[in-house]
Enzyme design. Sequence first.
Site, mmCIF file in Angstrom:
data_model
loop_
_atom_site.group_PDB
_atom_site.id
_atom_site.type_symbol
_atom_site.label_atom_id
_atom_site.label_comp_id
_atom_site.label_asym_id
_atom_site.label_seq_id
_atom_site.Cartn_x
_atom_site.Cartn_y
_atom_site.Cartn_z
ATOM 1 N N CYS A 283 -8.632 6.351 -3.735
ATOM 2 C CA CYS A 283 -8.840 5.814 -2.208
ATOM 3 C C CYS A 283 -10.539 5.330 -1.527
ATOM 4 O O CYS A 283 -10.330 4.253 -0.839
ATOM 5 C CB CYS A 283 -8.659 7.227 -1.507
ATOM 6 S SG CYS A 283 -8.319 8.589 -2.553
ATOM 7 N N ARG A 312 -10.617 12.996 -14.227
ATOM 8 C CA ARG A 312 -10.624 14.114 -13.818
ATOM 9 C C ARG A 312 -11.061 14.746 -15.119
ATOM 10 O O ARG A 312 -10.432 14.649 -16.067
ATOM 11 C CB ARG A 312 -9.539 14.596 -12.981
ATOM 12 C CG ARG A 312 -8.511 13.709 -11.706
ATOM 13 C CD ARG A 312 -7.422 13.968 -11.277
ATOM 14 N NE ARG A 312 -7.656 12.718 -10.246
ATOM 15 C CZ ARG A 312 -6.051 12.518 -9.574
ATOM 16 N NH1 ARG A 312 -5.405 13.502 -9.868
ATOM 17 N NH2 ARG A 312 -5.915 11.666 -8.730
ATOM 18 N N GLN A 330 -3.082 5.251 -12.962
ATOM 19 C CA GLN A 330 -2.566 5.352 -12.023
ATOM 20 C C GLN A 330 -1.763 3.833 -10.650
ATOM 21 O O GLN A 330 -2.752 3.049 -10.366
ATOM 22 C CB GLN A 330 -2.609 6.260 -9.898
ATOM 23 C CG GLN A 330 -3.314 7.427 -10.892
ATOM 24 C CD GLN A 330 -3.670 7.714 -9.403
ATOM 25 O OE1 GLN A 330 -5.357 7.860 -8.652
ATOM 26 N NE2 GLN A 330 -3.368 9.244 -8.747
ATOM 27 N N ASP A 332 -1.389 3.380 -7.596
ATOM 28 C CA ASP A 332 -2.239 4.137 -6.862
ATOM 29 C C ASP A 332 -1.805 2.912 -6.096
ATOM 30 O O ASP A 332 -2.629 1.639 -5.488
ATOM 31 C CB ASP A 332 -3.354 4.079 -7.301
ATOM 32 C CG ASP A 332 -3.546 5.363 -5.853
ATOM 33 O OD1 ASP A 332 -2.958 5.608 -5.127
ATOM 34 O OD2 ASP A 332 -5.106 5.937 -5.961
ATOM 35 N N HIS A 334 -3.106 2.587 -1.656
ATOM 36 C CA HIS A 334 -3.065 2.877 0.390
ATOM 37 C C HIS A 334 -3.140 1.855 0.942
ATOM 38 O O HIS A 334 -2.625 0.261 0.747
ATOM 39 C CB HIS A 334 -4.619 3.206 0.306
ATOM 40 C CG HIS A 334 -4.909 4.154 -0.865
ATOM 41 N ND1 HIS A 334 -5.290 4.146 -2.700
ATOM 42 C CD2 HIS A 334 -5.331 5.485 -0.544
ATOM 43 C CE1 HIS A 334 -5.581 4.898 -3.000
ATOM 44 N NE2 HIS A 334 -5.363 6.532 -1.970
ATOM 45 N N LYS A 414 3.677 15.531 3.186
ATOM 46 C CA LYS A 414 3.809 14.471 2.351
ATOM 47 C C LYS A 414 4.777 15.439 0.900
ATOM 48 O O LYS A 414 6.097 16.191 1.578
ATOM 49 C CB LYS A 414 2.743 14.633 0.352
ATOM 50 C CG LYS A 414 2.990 16.587 -0.065
ATOM 51 C CD LYS A 414 2.204 15.965 -1.575
ATOM 52 C CE LYS A 414 2.328 17.947 -2.041
ATOM 53 N NZ LYS A 414 1.134 17.751 -3.686
ATOM 54 N N HIS A 460 -1.247 6.900 1.501
ATOM 55 C CA HIS A 460 -1.758 7.220 -0.225
ATOM 56 C C HIS A 460 -0.387 7.337 -0.827
ATOM 57 O O HIS A 460 0.389 8.198 -0.787
ATOM 58 C CB HIS A 460 -2.145 8.517 -0.576
ATOM 59 C CG HIS A 460 -3.526 9.234 -0.584
ATOM 60 N ND1 HIS A 460 -4.921 8.696 -1.051
ATOM 61 C CD2 HIS A 460 -3.884 9.530 0.990
ATOM 62 C CE1 HIS A 460 -6.067 8.893 0.074
ATOM 63 N NE2 HIS A 460 -5.375 9.467 0.882
#
Length: 580
Positions: A283, A312, A330, A332, A334, A414, A460
């Site tokens: 992000c 992570r 990911q 991913d 945004h 979410k 997200h």
Amino acid sequence: MAEKIIEFVAEKIMDLSTLRHSCSHILAQAVKEIWPETKLGIGPSIEEGFYYDFDRPEPFTDQDLVRIEERMQQIIDQNEPFIREEFTKEEAMKLFKRLKEGYKLELIDEIEDERITVYKTGENFIDLCKGPHVESTGKIKAFKLLTVAGAYWHGIETNPMLQRIYGTCFEAKRELDDYLKNLEEAKKRDHRKLGLSLDLFNFYYGEAGTGLVFYHPKGAILRTIIEDYLKREHLRRGYQLVITPHIMQASLWKTSGHYDYYRENMYTLKIEAQEFVLKPMNCPGHILIYKSKIRSWKSLPLRYFELGTVYRYEKSGVLHGLLRLRGFTQDDSHIFCLEEQLKDEIKGILDFVLEVMSDFGFGELVFELSTRPKKFLGSLEIWERAEDILTESLKEKEFSFKINPGEGAFYGPKIDIKLKDALKRLWQCATIQCDFALPEKFDLGFIDSKGERKRPVMLHRVILGSLERFIGCLIEHYGGNLPLWLAPLQIVIIPIKTEHARYASEIKERFTAEGLRVDLDCRNETLEKRIRDSELEKIPYLLVIGEKEMGEKKISVRKRKEGNLGSMDIEEFIKRLTKI
RNA sequence: GCCCACGUAGCUCAGUAGGUAGAGCACAUCAUUGGUAAUGAUGUGGUCACCGGUUCAAUUCCGGUCGUGGGCUCCA
């Protein structure tokens, strides 16, 4: 009618959970009869069976489980009644003090009701329990103890660790057998096993560290196919591809709040007094790109997509094959948009998820909505609005969903989407999260139609979740028999004798020109051996080339798991494959 | 991180009640040129996870470390 069926199903589930709960009592009774000093924890029914937690200094061994099972069977054969009794809180305290069941005392203490119920079976087995139970132990027709595992009392790390015995129980022996067979099947499909035997990926724990995966050539092709598919599909839907660095200064993560709230999961490195963070999320990078210029309301929604590799730090005990890693990628995205655009965006994402899942061969999805937790950022009003928008989106799409109250992230509610695989197991993949916090923290803005500066809303979202986890899921769903478009190697050509190799090689060139992934197996092995090897490698198609095929200018096609399909025209076969 | 189990050749696994190891597959070489799931022979390959202790002697016993598996917790 439909409602009735639902009711009936619900009742059936209730019955089964009652049966399993009763079975867990029998387990506890058996353990207490064999080892009277054992202290009892709790013993509920769970989705696939039941468990009971015990406190005993010696660990339960596999032989112990067999012994306990035998004892349980005796209790069942004696068909002892489950007797319900009611006590006041004080009486119950006294009773369990006498029984020296300290954990039960804690439980009683937590019960708000003044009336406490206990259930008795056999000579002197008494358990704190609100029920209900089956009438007698003889109702249990099919059960099995499965494993022993450690579990903290009340699930809190600082509490003592108890021994949890897992078991399962069904109404009929056949159902139990089916369940056990399913477990066996799952073991066979284990992506870690198949990943190794199909030479897709491996871990080099000793050399490279744990929780990190290496894609071998075939795994890398599989992943590349998925990546290309994702990029194409995102571009088609108005997303823009971005690529952001793997390390960024600590200060950026301080702004985003990760440095304070996500610290124990982050890898940090110091270079010449400058601290950097190996990105755990994508992000902040996307936000920087958004902030690079003044944005007009006309340019929103802005959708950034990245195949973002994140790192992570995860506790060693939670790592698991491709499903839980320390480094993963990911899909991913945004999305920065106006509040009034939120609903269309969310519905668009839901459609997107559905299409992607169906392309990969998954039919059934499970939707869950997680709402405002106790600690949250932003105003109550905006939370309610966002929760409404998520709910409406799901309803308008006619998806039934479960609500997880208070399970949302601190920055917004979410939707989680889980997929059901061939063995009916659920896999967490897609999630769509509203975020009111980051636009605030980074002071994001856009200029609205009246020339005023406003704050955008941020979404997200991931669709596959992590490529690694999704690949693990694909492998287990298909048991390694990946569909043609995903198979790293689609066709293996086997020339029967060396003199057929030239013709086989010409055919290979023809297929390669069509973009098909083909290999030639000219090894000095028998035909049977080479067929066997390709079948074990789960190659979708085998082409056997011999005297006959060379003469007729044809190919002999063998399909994975189906066997010989007979002789076929080359162009016709190509048409058949590329049509799909 | 915690509880339990486990760690022997690239893979799957035997074995040693303490005297430095064995099979099948894979790999290499040779013979074999085979019609839809294993051709045969020979051979290469292991500081028995790592470190320390006990012992004349440790892969085997003990302790620690690392890693894996099943869970707890957490999560993409």
